[in-house]
Design a protein around this motif. Sequence first.
Motif, PDB file in Angstrom:
ATOM      1  N   ASP A 122       8.639   2.019   4.246  1.00 23.51           N
ATOM      2  CA  ASP A 122       9.200   1.235   3.246  1.00 23.51           C
ATOM      3  C   ASP A 122       8.533   1.500   1.818  1.00 23.51           C
ATOM      4  N   PHE A 123       9.208   2.052   1.117  1.00 20.37           N
ATOM      5  CA  PHE A 123       8.576   2.261  -0.395  1.00 20.37           C
ATOM      6  C   PHE A 123       9.340   0.894  -1.232  1.00 20.37           C
ATOM      7  N   PRO A 124       8.490   0.489  -2.321  1.00 18.82           N
ATOM      8  CA  PRO A 124       8.816  -0.613  -3.137  1.00 18.82           C
ATOM      9  C   PRO A 124       9.972   0.245  -4.225  1.00 18.82           C
ATOM     10  N   ALA A 125      10.530  -0.406  -4.847  1.00 18.25           N
ATOM     11  CA  ALA A 125      11.342  -0.353  -6.068  1.00 18.25           C
ATOM     12  C   ALA A 125      10.362  -0.227  -7.272  1.00 18.25           C
ATOM     13  N   ASN A 126      10.330   0.459  -8.509  1.00 18.27           N
ATOM     14  CA  ASN A 126       9.696   0.262  -9.616  1.00 18.27           C
ATOM     15  C   ASN A 126       8.337   0.004  -9.479  1.00 18.27           C
ATOM     16  N   ALA A 127       7.590   0.677  -8.715  1.00 16.53           N
ATOM     17  CA  ALA A 127       6.191   0.479  -8.455  1.00 16.53           C
ATOM     18  C   ALA A 127       5.435   1.829  -8.463  1.00 16.53           C
ATOM     19  N   TRP A 128       5.789   2.755  -9.318  1.00 15.54           N
ATOM     20  CA  TRP A 128       4.858   4.259  -9.393  1.00 15.54           C
ATOM     21  C   TRP A 128       4.292   4.365 -10.705  1.00 15.54           C
ATOM     22  N   ILE A 129       3.194   4.991 -10.343  1.00 13.50           N
ATOM     23  CA  ILE A 129       2.301   5.423 -11.662  1.00 13.50           C
ATOM     24  C   ILE A 129       2.235   7.015 -11.496  1.00 13.50           C
ATOM     25  N   ASN A 130       2.124   7.555 -12.597  1.00 11.25           N
ATOM     26  CA  ASN A 130       1.339   9.046 -12.720  1.00 11.25           C
ATOM     27  C   ASN A 130      -0.082   8.965 -12.090  1.00 11.25           C
ATOM     28  N   GLU A 131      -0.545   9.411 -11.524  1.00  8.08           N
ATOM     29  CA  GLU A 131      -1.721   9.423 -10.660  1.00  8.08           C
ATOM     30  C   GLU A 131      -2.832   9.893 -11.852  1.00  8.08           C
ATOM     31  N   GLY A 132      -2.390  11.140 -12.510  1.00  4.66           N
ATOM     32  CA  GLY A 132      -3.294  11.560 -13.451  1.00  4.66           C
ATOM     33  C   GLY A 132      -3.576  10.828 -14.881  1.00  4.66           C
ATOM     34  N   SER A 133      -2.428  10.371 -15.268  1.00  5.68           N
ATOM     35  CA  SER A 133      -2.596   9.497 -16.494  1.00  5.68           C
ATOM     36  C   SER A 133      -2.673   8.208 -16.391  1.00  5.68           C
ATOM     37  N   GLY A 134      -2.183   7.478 -15.089  1.00  3.67           N
ATOM     38  CA  GLY A 134      -2.054   6.049 -14.994  1.00  3.67           C
ATOM     39  C   GLY A 134      -1.069   5.422 -15.775  1.00  3.67           C
ATOM     40  N   LEU A 135      -0.165   6.244 -16.391  1.00  2.00           N
ATOM     41  CA  LEU A 135       1.118   5.659 -16.866  1.00  2.00           C
ATOM     42  C   LEU A 135       2.345   5.260 -15.979  1.00  2.00           C
ATOM     43  N   THR A 136       2.952   4.321 -16.212  1.00  2.00           N
ATOM     44  CA  THR A 136       4.157   4.051 -15.330  1.00  2.00           C
ATOM     45  C   THR A 136       5.178   5.319 -15.299  1.00  2.00           C
ATOM     46  N   TYR A 137       5.491   5.345 -14.123  1.00  2.00           N
ATOM     47  CA  TYR A 137       6.611   6.644 -13.839  1.00  2.00           C
ATOM     48  C   TYR A 137       8.046   6.104 -13.558  1.00  2.00           C
ATOM     49  N   SER A 138       8.841   6.783 -14.201  1.00  4.21           N
ATOM     50  CA  SER A 138      10.299   6.457 -13.894  1.00  4.21           C
ATOM     51  C   SER A 138      11.128   7.834 -13.789  1.00  4.21           C
ATOM     52  N   GLY A 139      11.881   8.017 -12.557  1.00  2.00           N
ATOM     53  CA  GLY A 139      12.406   9.047 -12.354  1.00  2.00           C
ATOM     54  C   GLY A 139      12.491   9.444 -10.857  1.00  2.00           C
ATOM     55  N   ASP A 140      12.958  10.469 -10.337  1.00  2.00           N
ATOM     56  CA  ASP A 140      13.154  10.713  -9.151  1.00  2.00           C
ATOM     57  C   ASP A 140      11.726  10.924  -8.500  1.00  2.00           C
ATOM     58  N   VAL A 141      11.769  10.615  -7.101  1.00  7.44           N
ATOM     59  CA  VAL A 141      10.356  10.492  -6.339  1.00  7.44           C
ATOM     60  C   VAL A 141      10.518  11.441  -5.259  1.00  7.44           C
ATOM     61  N   THR A 142       9.560  12.413  -4.991  1.00  6.69           N
ATOM     62  CA  THR A 142       9.738  13.298  -3.766  1.00  6.69           C
ATOM     63  C   THR A 142       8.441  12.915  -2.838  1.00  6.69           C
ATOM     64  N   VAL A 143       8.539  12.701  -1.500  1.00  5.53           N
ATOM     65  CA  VAL A 143       7.563  12.445  -0.655  1.00  5.53           C
ATOM     66  C   VAL A 143       7.548  13.206   0.272  1.00  5.53           C
ATOM     67  N   TYR A 144       6.325  13.660   0.660  1.00  3.26           N
ATOM     68  CA  TYR A 144       6.063  14.358   2.047  1.00  3.26           C
ATOM     69  C   TYR A 144       4.870  13.595   2.938  1.00  3.26           C
ATOM     70  N   ALA A 145       5.387  13.501   3.985  1.00  7.17           N
ATOM     71  CA  ALA A 145       4.587  12.752   4.961  1.00  7.17           C
ATOM     72  C   ALA A 145       4.682  13.403   6.511  1.00  7.17           C
ATOM     73  N   ALA A 146       3.329  13.312   7.026  1.00  6.95           N
ATOM     74  CA  ALA A 146       3.094  14.070   8.143  1.00  6.95           C
ATOM     75  C   ALA A 146       2.503  12.906   9.178  1.00  6.95           C
ATOM     76  N   PHE A 147       2.965  13.114  10.543  1.00  8.70           N
ATOM     77  CA  PHE A 147       2.217  12.306  11.610  1.00  8.70           C
ATOM     78  C   PHE A 147       1.212  12.895  12.106  1.00  8.70           C
ATOM     79  N   LEU A 148      -0.011  11.991  12.204  1.00 15.44           N
ATOM     80  CA  LEU A 148      -1.201  12.718  12.714  1.00 15.44           C
ATOM     81  C   LEU A 148      -1.318  11.887  14.436  1.00 15.44           C
ATOM     82  N   ASP A 149      -1.429  12.891  15.154  1.00 15.63           N
ATOM     83  CA  ASP A 149      -1.398  12.428  16.568  1.00 15.63           C
ATOM     84  C   ASP A 149      -2.675  12.915  17.156  1.00 15.63           C
ATOM     85  N   PRO A 150      -3.364  11.590  17.539  1.00 21.84           N
ATOM     86  CA  PRO A 150      -4.829  11.753  17.994  1.00 21.84           C
ATOM     87  C   PRO A 150      -4.854  12.272  19.566  1.00 21.84           C
ATOM     88  N   THR A 151      -3.811  12.250  20.245  1.00 24.16           N
ATOM     89  CA  THR A 151      -3.688  12.761  21.772  1.00 24.16           C
ATOM     90  C   THR A 151      -3.387  14.542  21.651  1.00 24.16           C
TER      91      THR A 151
END
Length: 581
Positions: free
Chosen positions: A146-175
Amino acid sequence: MKNIKILSLLFLTVLLLNACKKDKTEEPVPTGPSTTVVTNISGMVMDTWGYPIQGVTVTCGTQTRTTDYNGTYSFLGLTVPKDRCILKFEKASYYTVSRAVMPKSGSYTQTEITLIPYSWTNSSSASFASSSAYTMYLGSTGCEIDFPANAWINEGSGLTYSGDVTVYAAFLDPTDMNYGKYAPGGLMIGKTTATDEVMIQPYTGLIVEVFGTSGEKLNLDPNAKANATVRFQIPTNMQANAPADIELWDFDMTAGVAGAGGSAAKQGDKYVGEVIHFSSWTCENICTGLPAIINGKVTDGTNPIAGVPMVVGSSIVYTDINGNFSQKVPAGINVPVGIKPGYLGNTQNPLFIGPLTNEEVYQIPSDFVLTTISYITGQLVNCTGTPVQGNVIFNSYSQMSSSPTDATGHFSIPVSTSMMYGYLIAHGNTTTTEQYINIMSLPYDAGQITLCPPIPTGPNQITFNGTLYNSFTENSSEVYMGNMTSIYLYDPITYDHIQLQLNGITTGTYTIDTANVYVNGTVGGSTSGTHFESAAGGTITVTKFNPVGGLIEGTFTAVCRLTGYSYTGKFSVVRGQDIRK
């Protein structure tokens, strides 16, 4: 002596869960003094299908390397902390992985890393507006974020980000027995908020990367005080004995171990917790007591085998020149130990060992045995023929294996009996060289491989249709068939490349005939660039042609038979090991 049984994975996974308790009063894992050692780190980077990945940026401290087309890299004569050093692996369209390794003073530390592509089976992607809350479902893995609204920053500059967000996520299975190849960390060690180092056991995890519309990395804004809620799927075989509460961990790039970062509660078949930023997060339980040690050996039935990757718990370790391996593990739990699945066709089930007691040193009574293998042997020497130590990797693109040398520079790399050709990449004497080999029969003797310290080269450039290209930073040359010379210039950023071939091994001017003498390649980028092939009549002039380890230099002038464009250039490369036929 404890009995070791080869059990079914289902039953053993349940056994694996019984002894780790949520208890922060346990004894810390002792660490040595914060001193440094000089070591050499040599390794391979592969994708989830086992193929080498070229162009991976590998960082250790302030130094950076890029993997070659064999997926290999090396740091030679590197000064690192004695306890552990941290490697970071990055490439576009793959998840970034950080790994801690235990350096071997004055010797060679082997590594093997798997980078997960965004297109992996257990990976998902989603896009949404930064102004909206969004729930991401990770396909069939069962994980949710669950991602919150209006809670993003540019990791490099530290500035507030507004616009489209693209997420990649992978499941890590220890079995998954391959977990140790791609999971962050790699040492089964974590640091609690009290700064104690403890042994930990993974139950589930996710790796998450977030980008803005221009490809900039994003993260949660700490000033927004809006955390993300993550529901981690617990693997089926671990659910029954999963603790009600568990610690959340991410990788601490300073300490080189997992760092405690909150907790998650078990809700049905998932762990649910809040995270304050995104990278990799794992749910891992703290194991009580002091670590034990597991020792073992791998042979072919008679002789020890060096360089074999062994899965021990959630770590990967390698056999030494005598076929031995050793790894610290948590006390009080059952630990899977086995040859890495798929290595040289290996299909053996792992052993499960334990529970071990505090500080117990356990020697596995029976050797692991690899059958239907053979060897590529040889010796590393310097420019004067004196033996040198190093690490040698064999890459056939369908299989990769490696071996350290002994004190006299001799190596013996295990390969499957079906191998017919491939590359030998040797790291040692502050340099790297490679050679292509045709394997007529096994075992195969590669003879002496000469490793000469690097010498200055350049310039390497081409002016094509009036435009200069001069970023060829990965270059090689070799003599093959006794009297043919191949020279290769490569730009790992744009993938521009130039292939020169000569039907001779001396200085002089060679007339291009398109069959035995030519200058072909691509410039202008891999997708929109121009491919060129030299027409007959141009020339390649060789001004230097030194022995192995020395320079081959010269110039060329040609006309592209495809476009009619003219091009000229210069080359200056180190002569690599001659290819034996």
